[in-house]
Write an enzyme that holds these catalytic residues in place. Sequence first.
Site, PDB file in Angstrom:
ATOM      1  N   GLU A  41      44.104  29.754  38.908  1.00  0.00           N
ATOM      2  CA  GLU A  41      43.005  29.447  39.457  1.00  0.00           C
ATOM      3  C   GLU A  41      42.899  28.216  40.151  1.00  0.00           C
ATOM      4  O   GLU A  41      43.173  27.125  39.542  1.00  0.00           O
ATOM      5  CB  GLU A  41      41.652  29.598  38.650  1.00  0.00           C
ATOM      6  N   LYS A 112      35.513  35.732  43.726  1.00  0.00           N
ATOM      7  CA  LYS A 112      35.265  35.950  41.999  1.00  0.00           C
ATOM      8  C   LYS A 112      33.693  36.560  42.132  1.00  0.00           C
ATOM      9  O   LYS A 112      32.698  35.921  42.841  1.00  0.00           O
ATOM     10  CB  LYS A 112      35.401  34.410  41.531  1.00  0.00           C
ATOM     11  N   CYS A 153      39.383  34.523  36.249  1.00  0.00           N
ATOM     12  CA  CYS A 153      38.733  33.710  34.971  1.00  0.00           C
ATOM     13  C   CYS A 153      37.319  34.383  34.227  1.00  0.00           C
ATOM     14  O   CYS A 153      37.496  35.279  33.737  1.00  0.00           O
ATOM     15  CB  CYS A 153      38.521  32.249  35.377  1.00  0.00           C
TER      16      CYS A 153
END
Length: 271
Positions: A41, A112, A153
């Site tokens: 990331e 995301k 994440c």
Amino acid sequence: MLKVALCQLSVGADKAANIANAVSRITAAAKKGAKLVVLPECFNSPYGTSFFPEYAEPVPHGETCTAMAACAKANGIFLVAGSMPERAPSGDLYNTMATFSPSGSLIGVYRKMHLFRLNTDKLKFDEGETLTAGDEYCTVDVGNGFKAGMGICFDARFPQFAAKYTSMGTNVLIYPGAFNMVTGPPHWQLTAKARAIDNQQYVLFCSPARDETAGYVAYGHSVVIDPWGKVLAEAGAQEDTIFAELDAATVAETRGALPILSGMRPELYAA
């Protein structure tokens, strides 16, 4: 079999240097036989809400994606280019993953969905201060019988998110991520194992290397988990590249030996 490499990269303030380091590490991994390479990331940018606007660029026409496409093509590999701050035509900023084929073609873009928030005495963070959440799933065929489901994440915290990918036919879940020194030690590997066991597929967590001088200190410990929850490869805290061999038959064998997914009773779980 699919040989994968997770490049746990050191990330600094120099964007060009970050990109160059990624290219070097990808090339070295490919020379060792990796056919799928995964980056962390925010591999081209420091991780922080104040940095996202400064480092953001168009996807896929910015300098980072241009370099990643060329690198994937030069090495003949599938490349999951971690994530990077994206500036969309609307002006909105996203935390975005781009995936490239061995020909250098863009074959997947994922923004995301679950923006990271943490409110503890030791660390407070809210991606929503500058980022917009995505709302589209992304699956990519990455060769040798593998269909990957993409997340970033904090997405890994949500079992329903991973289950959705399982229902879409994935057999590997790929999460570039930057857990920190508050959440990383107790939750990083545990979360990876939980998603692997729940969904009976491989899980790849790729972190930046730890930099104790950074404003946000990443945990590191990139890891590859098999469908039974076994650790196949794990990095330490520092910059490193780890490798593992994935076998699509192992997913089918695990699901046959322990029929969790086929034994689900969705009618009992509805609200």
